[in-house]
Design an enzyme around this catalytic site. Structure first.
Site: not given
Lengths: 489, 95
Positions: A154, A79, A178
């Site tokens: 997210s 990420k 997330s």
């Protein structure tokens, strides 16, 4: 079976038996990225050339008889809010669009020392603020199960990339859901560890008392393997804890006989999609068949948790994001005369609307006159939530809820209404508020073929228990054998 | 919960953010929306409960305050929006 369809533990077996080489595996993933990235848009930065180069180095080591770790040569995606030295770390924000991290996060050091191969940095909502990855300032990631829908957020790029077989596994971060919510929407496995289990050093902070890094994987075994690598006290993160060493793979017993499962009825109240409800009910029946003891109980904290979460997370964010001032790194406005102009204009131009909304909410709840009514009250609610979970874990080993009240939704349908988007986190935030571990695993699909996720919550540091609970179910229903993303529009 | 435009502009100033005239209403309405939603915590029974500041029982972690040199200056400076020789450049602060 295609190489990219294999899980990491399957890849490890094939490397060991010399059925596959490291370079073959990396090449297969690079080809897959070249084939699917145009549809899915999961990556902010791809490192395909570097990955192939590194795979050759590792293969040479193996051919020379050098000792390598059993994860050497396995690719991974990261990420883009986790710092990777010499590689852009953008947080999907215009503010950090050109930021090249000068150091590695602790977990990246661990990954590199094991010889894992970084295939690239994955898209996300800007600064991890969102539940659909639509708030990325750089690109919109699509859900491989239906390209018109969002992958969740997210960590949407991470979940979509794993689901699309563009990486065998990925790292995400979870502040209010997330990791788990995008895993649920993309039909993969996402684990948010207990707060303090994994070092946050090098994770760009959103809400420091809630953030945790965790694995997004194709199956539960891989989740246990990656978690084994991530955990541990790090003196550079004073909130990381020294916990007794557990081998999470050893915890996977494929047996839940006598396991006490609590079903908190408030998490199944109105607002839950009926197909999600039906799928969860089937899952609960399956656990009964497998010998678990299931009981409904009351845990009336979801709404309080969500409200407290947005107050606390935004308050912490308003402080954490104060560092972005256009001086030492990050975006600097062209439009300035004074130093103050640099601060204000760089921040106003560099942050997206959602980030600014949250900074403003956070500043508001911390401002004089409102502190007691909002922030202090939210911190007390946090105690309440922890106490209620403590009580529940006196009776139950795990708690099972839906991960998300809905399946993947169409892009654009919630992004105009911030509050509606916030409600997407209703099932996941209380886990962060109480610092507990939670895992999302797929438990079925709806009538449109979109995956449905089940969340298993455990007591603090009981990752082994939730992993085994998830694993036993996974072995019984074999989701991956029966359902695959279609890439349809 | 009602928020006035003046109040919103004050908060924006504290946050070092500028909100344009056209965006003022949408930011204000969004803030009111969220604040109204968070009103629900007023009903939570927290009588006698302390504040939890972190997920773990909080304790101080002490270490010596030692200077550690970060050697890779180039890696730091390459991110500077403006620089001159080995320094970050900003506009003149003291006239």
């Amino acid at each position: 079976m295609e190489i990219t369809e294999l899980t990491v533990h399957e890849l490890q077996e094939k490397i060991k038996s010399k059925e596959l080489t490291i370079t073959q595996i990396t090449k297969a993933y690079v080809d897959r990225i070249q084939d699917k990235e145009k549809d899915v848009n999961a990556f902010i930065t791809t490192l395909t050339d570097e990955a192939i180069e590194k795979s050759k180095e590792i293969e040479e080591k193996i051919n020379n008889g050098e000792e390598v770790s059993n994860l050497a040569g396995i690719p991974i995606g990261i990420k883009d809010n986790i710092c990777t030295k010499g590689i852009k770390t953008t947080c999907a924000s215009k503010m950090l669009e050109n930021f090249v991290a000068p150091y590695d996060a602790t977990i990246i050091e661990k990954i590199n020392s094991e010889g894992l191969i970084n295939l690239g940095k994955l898209n996300m909502d800007e600064f991890a603020m969102g539940s659909s990855t639509e708030h990325s300032a750089l690109k919109a990631t699509k859900n491989p199960w239906n390209l018109n829908t969002v992958p969740g957020g997210s960590s949407g790029g991470s979940a979509a990339a794993v689901s699309a077989n563009m990486v065998p596994w990925a790292l995400g971060s979870d502040t209010g859901g997330s990791i788990r919510q995008p895993a649920s929407l993309c039909g993969v496995v996402g684990l948010k560890p207990t707060y303090g289990l994994v070092s946050r050093y090098g994770l760009v902070a959103f809400a420091s008392s809630l953030d945790q890094i965790g694995p997004i994987t194709k199956d539960v075994m891989d989740s246990a393997i990656l978690l084994n690598l991530l955990v541990g006290r790090d003196e550079r993160d004073t909130t990381s804890l020294d916990t007794p060493k557990v081998d999470y793979v050893d915890c996977l017993k494929n047996d839940v006989k006598g396991l006490k499962i609590g079903i908190p009825k408030e998490f199944y109240a109105e607002g839950l999609n009926e197909e999600v409800r039906a799928s969860l009910n089937n899952a609960i029946e399956k656990y009964k068949e497998l010998g678990a003891e299931v009981e409904e109980f009351s845990l009336d904290i979801a709404k309080y948790s969500l409200a407290a979460y947005y107050i606390i997370a935004c308050a912490e964010a308003s402080s954490n994001l104060g560092r972005f001032d256009g001086i030492r790194y990050g975006y600097r406005t062209k439009n300035y005369e004074s130093l103050e102009d640099i601060y204000v204009n760089s921040r106003s131009e560099g942050f997206g609307d959602e980030v600014k909304r949250r900074i403003i909410l956070g500043t508001y709840v911390l401002s004089s006159g409102y502190y007691d009514a909002y922030y202090k009250k939210a911190q007390q609610v946090r105690t309440l939530v922890k106490n209620e979970f403590d009580k529940a874990f006196e009776k139950y080993d795990v708690i099972i809820t839906p991960t998300s009240p809905v399946v993947a939704f169409e892009a654009g349908t919630k992004s105009k209404n911030p509050l509606e988007m916030y409600l997407a986190d209703i099932c996941t935030v209380s886990v962060n508020v109480a610092g507990l571990p939670g895992i999302s695993i797929p438990c079925g699909v709806d009538s449109n073929g979109l995956p449905i996720g089940m969340q298993i919550i455990g007591n603090r540091f009981c990752e082994g228990t939730i992993l085994n609970t998830a694993y036993t179910f996974e072995q019984a229903i074999k989701f991956r054998d029966n359902f695959k993303p279609t890439f349809k529009k | 919960m009602q928020v006035s435009n003046e109040e919103l502009l004050h908060i924006a100033k504290l946050s070092n953010l500028k909100i344009s005239e056209e965006q003022l209403d949408s930011y204000r309405l969004n803030l009111e929306d969220i604040l109204n939603f968070t009103e629900v915590i007023k009903n939570a029974n927290v009588d006698g409960l302390g504040e939890t500041i972190g997920a773990n029982d909080s304790f101080n972690v002490f270490r010596k305050d030692e200077v550690k040199e970060f050697k890779d200056k180039e890696a730091l400076l390459q991110n500077a929006p403006e620089k001159e020789r080995n320094m970050f450049k900003i506009p003149k602060v003291i006239q």
